[in-house]
Design a protein around this motif. Structure first.
Motif, PDB file in Angstrom:
ATOM      1  N   GLN A 182       0.874  -1.249   0.083  1.00 22.33           N
ATOM      2  CA  GLN A 182       0.203   0.150   0.007  1.00 22.33           C
ATOM      3  C   GLN A 182       0.832   1.186  -0.072  1.00 22.33           C
ATOM      4  OE1 GLN A 182      -2.794   0.261   3.234  1.00 22.33           O
ATOM      5  NE2 GLN A 182      -3.205   2.531   3.030  1.00 22.33           N
ATOM      6  N   GLN A 183       1.788   1.200   0.886  1.00 21.64           N
ATOM      7  CA  GLN A 183       2.799   2.333   0.802  1.00 21.64           C
ATOM      8  C   GLN A 183       3.377   2.670  -0.531  1.00 21.64           C
ATOM      9  OE1 GLN A 183       6.511   2.018   3.010  1.00 21.64           O
ATOM     10  NE2 GLN A 183       6.166   3.962   4.022  1.00 21.64           N
ATOM     11  N   ILE A 184       4.063   1.614  -1.211  1.00 18.25           N
ATOM     12  CA  ILE A 184       4.659   1.973  -2.422  1.00 18.25           C
ATOM     13  C   ILE A 184       3.673   2.346  -3.413  1.00 18.25           C
ATOM     14  CG2 ILE A 184       5.869   0.758  -4.288  1.00 18.25           C
ATOM     15  CD1 ILE A 184       7.077  -1.199  -1.901  1.00 18.25           C
ATOM     16  N   SER A 185       2.359   1.791  -3.472  1.00 17.61           N
ATOM     17  CA  SER A 185       1.397   2.004  -4.460  1.00 17.61           C
ATOM     18  C   SER A 185       1.055   3.677  -4.234  1.00 17.61           C
ATOM     19  CB  SER A 185       0.254   1.124  -4.227  1.00 17.61           C
ATOM     20  OG  SER A 185      -0.452   1.161  -3.107  1.00 17.61           O
ATOM     21  N   LEU A 186       0.892   4.191  -3.135  1.00 22.00           N
ATOM     22  CA  LEU A 186       0.668   5.399  -2.882  1.00 22.00           C
ATOM     23  C   LEU A 186       1.734   6.449  -3.190  1.00 22.00           C
ATOM     24  CD1 LEU A 186      -0.938   5.269   0.668  1.00 22.00           C
ATOM     25  CD2 LEU A 186      -2.345   5.670  -1.313  1.00 22.00           C
ATOM     26  N   GLU A 187       3.151   5.968  -3.072  1.00 17.72           N
ATOM     27  CA  GLU A 187       4.237   6.728  -3.237  1.00 17.72           C
ATOM     28  C   GLU A 187       4.326   6.902  -4.984  1.00 17.72           C
ATOM     29  OE1 GLU A 187       7.512   5.050  -2.121  1.00 17.72           O
ATOM     30  OE2 GLU A 187       7.075   5.346   0.139  1.00 17.72           O
ATOM     31  N   LEU A 188       3.810   5.777  -5.770  1.00 19.95           N
ATOM     32  CA  LEU A 188       3.919   5.865  -7.201  1.00 19.95           C
ATOM     33  C   LEU A 188       2.755   6.258  -7.780  1.00 19.95           C
ATOM     34  CD1 LEU A 188       5.793   2.395  -7.651  1.00 19.95           C
ATOM     35  CD2 LEU A 188       6.708   4.928  -7.340  1.00 19.95           C
ATOM     36  N   GLY A 189       1.538   6.405  -6.967  1.00 15.24           N
ATOM     37  CA  GLY A 189       0.186   6.735  -7.798  1.00 15.24           C
ATOM     38  C   GLY A 189       0.017   8.221  -8.081  1.00 15.24           C
ATOM     39  N   PRO A 190      -0.966   8.508  -8.875  1.00 15.72           N
ATOM     40  CA  PRO A 190      -1.047  10.166  -8.984  1.00 15.72           C
ATOM     41  C   PRO A 190      -1.103  10.797  -7.897  1.00 15.72           C
ATOM     42  CG  PRO A 190      -2.846   8.770  -9.680  1.00 15.72           C
ATOM     43  CD  PRO A 190      -1.770   7.883  -9.386  1.00 15.72           C
ATOM     44  N   GLN A 191      -0.455  11.762  -7.597  1.00 12.23           N
ATOM     45  CA  GLN A 191      -0.430  12.910  -6.532  1.00 12.23           C
ATOM     46  C   GLN A 191      -1.434  14.174  -6.948  1.00 12.23           C
ATOM     47  OE1 GLN A 191       1.389  12.053  -3.759  1.00 12.23           O
ATOM     48  NE2 GLN A 191       1.417  10.115  -4.816  1.00 12.23           N
ATOM     49  N   GLU A 192      -2.703  14.068  -6.325  1.00 18.11           N
ATOM     50  CA  GLU A 192      -3.531  14.913  -6.749  1.00 18.11           C
ATOM     51  C   GLU A 192      -3.395  16.225  -5.694  1.00 18.11           C
ATOM     52  OE1 GLU A 192      -7.436  13.847  -6.615  1.00 18.11           O
ATOM     53  OE2 GLU A 192      -7.409  12.188  -8.123  1.00 18.11           O
ATOM     54  N   LEU A 193      -3.519  17.369  -6.355  1.00 17.91           N
ATOM     55  CA  LEU A 193      -3.335  18.628  -5.399  1.00 17.91           C
ATOM     56  C   LEU A 193      -4.362  18.651  -4.335  1.00 17.91           C
ATOM     57  CD1 LEU A 193      -1.816  21.175  -5.156  1.00 17.91           C
ATOM     58  CD2 LEU A 193      -3.651  22.475  -6.431  1.00 17.91           C
ATOM     59  N   ALA A 194      -4.025  18.605  -3.200  1.00 17.35           N
ATOM     60  CA  ALA A 194      -4.831  18.627  -1.942  1.00 17.35           C
ATOM     61  C   ALA A 194      -5.562  20.025  -2.061  1.00 17.35           C
ATOM     62  CB  ALA A 194      -4.155  18.340  -0.801  1.00 17.35           C
ATOM     63  N   ARG A 195      -6.872  19.767  -1.693  1.00 16.38           N
ATOM     64  CA  ARG A 195      -7.806  20.979  -1.390  1.00 16.38           C
ATOM     65  C   ARG A 195      -7.430  21.977  -0.297  1.00 16.38           C
ATOM     66  NH1 ARG A 195     -13.963  19.298  -2.941  1.00 16.38           N
ATOM     67  NH2 ARG A 195     -13.974  21.580  -2.244  1.00 16.38           N
ATOM     68  N   CYS A 196      -7.164  21.112   0.820  1.00 14.62           N
ATOM     69  CA  CYS A 196      -6.843  21.918   1.972  1.00 14.62           C
ATOM     70  C   CYS A 196      -5.339  22.339   1.977  1.00 14.62           C
ATOM     71  CB  CYS A 196      -7.209  20.833   3.236  1.00 14.62           C
ATOM     72  SG  CYS A 196      -6.849  21.688   4.814  1.00 14.62           S
ATOM     73  N   GLN A 197      -5.243  23.617   2.043  1.00 17.71           N
ATOM     74  CA  GLN A 197      -3.859  24.246   1.927  1.00 17.71           C
ATOM     75  C   GLN A 197      -3.287  24.585   3.290  1.00 17.71           C
ATOM     76  OE1 GLN A 197      -2.344  24.475  -1.047  1.00 17.71           O
ATOM     77  NE2 GLN A 197      -4.245  23.385  -1.774  1.00 17.71           N
ATOM     78  N   LEU A 198      -3.793  23.880   4.517  1.00 20.51           N
ATOM     79  CA  LEU A 198      -3.283  24.424   5.854  1.00 20.51           C
ATOM     80  C   LEU A 198      -2.020  23.546   5.827  1.00 20.51           C
ATOM     81  CD1 LEU A 198      -6.231  23.898   8.174  1.00 20.51           C
ATOM     82  CD2 LEU A 198      -5.124  25.879   7.454  1.00 20.51           C
ATOM     83  N   LEU A 199      -1.038  24.131   6.375  1.00 24.09           N
ATOM     84  CA  LEU A 199       0.400  23.514   6.544  1.00 24.09           C
ATOM     85  C   LEU A 199       0.442  22.541   7.703  1.00 24.09           C
ATOM     86  CD1 LEU A 199       2.505  26.661   7.011  1.00 24.09           C
ATOM     87  CD2 LEU A 199       2.139  25.049   4.769  1.00 24.09           C
TER      88      LEU A 199
END
Length: 582
Positions: A42-59
């Motif tokens: 799961q961790q590797i698939s998340l790393e390699l998957g498409p990284q969508e821009l998060a809607r929440c911009q809080l640091l």
């Protein structure tokens, strides 16, 4: 109660318990090994998957949630016979409570009279309520207390008590000198109990996610399909709770009738026995997990090297198997969900959503107060020292139990609504949901405060006068408040079994169930004043919809768990594995 005492268990009993722990580990560790592989995938698939821009911009705040250390004098009921005696109590930053005979012993590095990790405790501040609890736990069969010797707890009314009750441990009875001291201790102890309890749930480490999944699967194999609070605590504490629940019926039947005393004295003897059993089981579980640690570390490294080169092929195979499973079960499953789930889903969704919304609304109100206070101080042209003090206080808001109590209280108030889910659904995870909402409130406050301070630092310069600086702060305030509603989309947690038929089968069921949950959430949120970025949290990293969301509702509950609802069989029979891998 709470002082040192010799163990009521003889060597034969201790050896028997150690054998029970060994048997638990033999059955559990294979599940854990399998879930470590799933978690790495799961961790590797998340790393390699498409990284969508998060809607929440809080640091994201870099400060980790922590227990606020606290110390001060209390009195404690302990000894044989129990008596109220003065002590000096210390709450450590790791959520461990220690008590000393006096302050000097603590300051000189002396050994405490006693100590305990706060995991699993409940705080009561009413003497009458605590005595009712004692009577309910182990009432004398005759119900007649007239023959009892005077109870020290009754001889002297306690004005400001702090009773710490645990289902498997000796109770701790403290008393503060004033109502203010009682409140301060209650707040910090509640924070310690929560943060000790949710240590695994807050972790994103593959090993922690694997452990929680392994516990769930182990308990399903034991016949427990419902959701409860068994996973609160560290890995060793969770295993201890699992085994204590299994041992409890036999302990009651075999030892309770022969305990000394009657009434409340008998209850105290019972809690002392449970505490001794708990200590042996916890020591065995801790030792077993420590012994497994080197193997686990090597396994994680080996899995990373093995899975990463072939991750694409593994995910493609997983998708094919999931597609075949979906084709096999979708018809019967849709029919079952329509009959048993659809009518109940609005009620469940609204109950859980209300719990989160109330806590987050309180966070927003508290944050506004803090930002407004800074704004007003800046308008008043304070000295540099005073302004730095106010900025520091603002930055400490997420870790101040007194300030955050307004947010935590909103989650606590939802307990009544959550308990209404017990009868129809066998849901016993009320405390986990409340703690989760409180953790979310604290994380949101920490992120919002970190965002505000960084943006303020970027826009405030020495060239600005106080009025100009206040105007800049007002802009930062508006920007932070605009981001707050988006944070609610981060509520749902993820975790998924990997390349096993059982795991993929559960993912398929969860995916179909979560489609309905998402639809219901969107309808509920559309009717409320709080928006939720559902799209950014309901899309699963696997190919199917919502496949790796943790949802026990797809498996129901089982009557073999004490207090659970009626037994619910799996929704659809699992197809033979041979026809899926081909």
């Amino acid at each position: 109660m709470g002082g040192r005492s010799s163990s009521p268990l003889d060597k034969r009993q201790q050896q028997h318990l150690k054998g029970q722990v060994d048997a638990l580990l033999r059955n559990f560790l294979p599940q854990y090994r399998g879930q470590l592989a799933a978690s790495i995938l799961q961790q590797i698939s998340l790393e390699l998957g498409p990284q969508e821009l998060a809607r929440c911009q809080l640091l994201h705040s870099k400060k980790l949630p922590r227990v606020r250390e606290h110390r001060g004098p209390l009195t404690q009921l302990w000894g044989h016979p129990p008596q109220w005696q003065p002590i000096f109590c210390v709450l450590r930053g790791d959520g461990r409570l220690e008590w000393f005979s006096h302050r000097e012993e603590y300051e000189n590095g002396g050994r405490p009279l006693g100590s305990t990790a706060l995991t699993g405790y409940t705080i009561l501040t009413s003497q009458r309520e605590y005595l009712r609890l004692l009577d309910a736990l182990c009432a004398d069969s005759s119900g007649d207390h007239t023959q009892e010797e005077p109870d020290p707890l009754l001889e002297m009314p306690v004005n400001f008590p702090l009773f710490l009750q645990h289902p498997f441990r000796r109770h701790l009875c403290f008393s503060a000198a004033t109502g203010e001291a009682q409140r301060s201790w209650r707040l910090v102890l509640q924070g310690g109990i929560r943060l000790r309890g949710t240590v695994l749930q807050r972790s994103q480490a593959p090993a922690a996610l694997a452990f929680l999944d392994a516990i769930r699967l182990y308990r399903q194999h034991q016949g427990h399909f419902g959701h409860d609070d068994v996973t609160l605590g560290s890995d060793a504490e969770v295993l201890t709770t699992v085994l204590m629940r299994e041992l409890l019926p036999a302990l009651r039947a075999q030892t309770l009738p022969g305990l000394r005393g009657v009434g409340r004295a008998r209850v105290w003897a019972w809690t002392e026995l449970l505490d001794a059993v708990h200590a042996v089981v916890l020591a065995g579980a801790s030792a077993g997990l420590r012994a497994f640690q080197p193997e686990k570390d090597e396994l994680l490294v080996a899995l990373e090297k093995t899975i990463r080169p072939d991750v694409d092929q593994m995910l493609q195979l997983r998708a094919r198997v999931a597609g075949r499973l979906r084709a096999e079960v979708q018809g019967p499953l849709e029919s079952c969900l329509h009959r048993k789930v659809d009518a109940q889903l609005p009620r469940v969704t609204q109950t859980l959503l209300n719990t989160v919304e109330a806590a987050l609304a309180a966070v927003q109100a508290l944050l506004v107060q803090g930002m407004d206070r800074l704004y007003c101080h800046l308008r008043g042209k304070p000295s540099g020292v005073r302004l730095r003090k106010e900025v520091y206080s603002f930055g400490e808001m997420p870790w101040d139990p007194e300030l955050m109590q307004t947010c935590y209280r909103e989650a606590e108030r939802s307990k009544g609504r959550l308990r209404q889910l017990v009868a129809p659904f066998g849901f016993l995870g009320t405390q986990s949901v409340v703690f989760g909402a409180q953790d979310l409130a604290q994380q949101l406050m920490a992120d919002a405060v970190a965002t505000f301070l960084q943006l303020a630092d970027q826009c405030l310069t020495t060239a600005l006068d106080c009025n100009q600086a206040a105007q800049q702060l007002e802009k930062v305030r508006g920007r932070v408040l605009k981001e707050l509603p988006e944070f609610e989309g981060d509520v749902l947690a993820m975790g998924s079994p990997a390349l096993t038929i059982e795991g993929i089968y559960e993912d398929v069921i969860r995916g179909l169930l979560l489609q309905r949950t998402d639809r219901e959430l969107k309808k509920a949120l559309g009717a409320s004043n709080v928006s939720c970025a559902l799209d950014c949290c309901s899309d699963a990293p696997w190919d199917q919809e919502g496949a790796d969301e943790e949802t026990e509702a797809s498996r129901g509950t089982c009557s073999r768990q004490p207090g659970s609802g009626s037994e619910v069989q799996p929704l659809c029979p699992l197809p033979p594995p041979g026809m899926l891998w081909n």
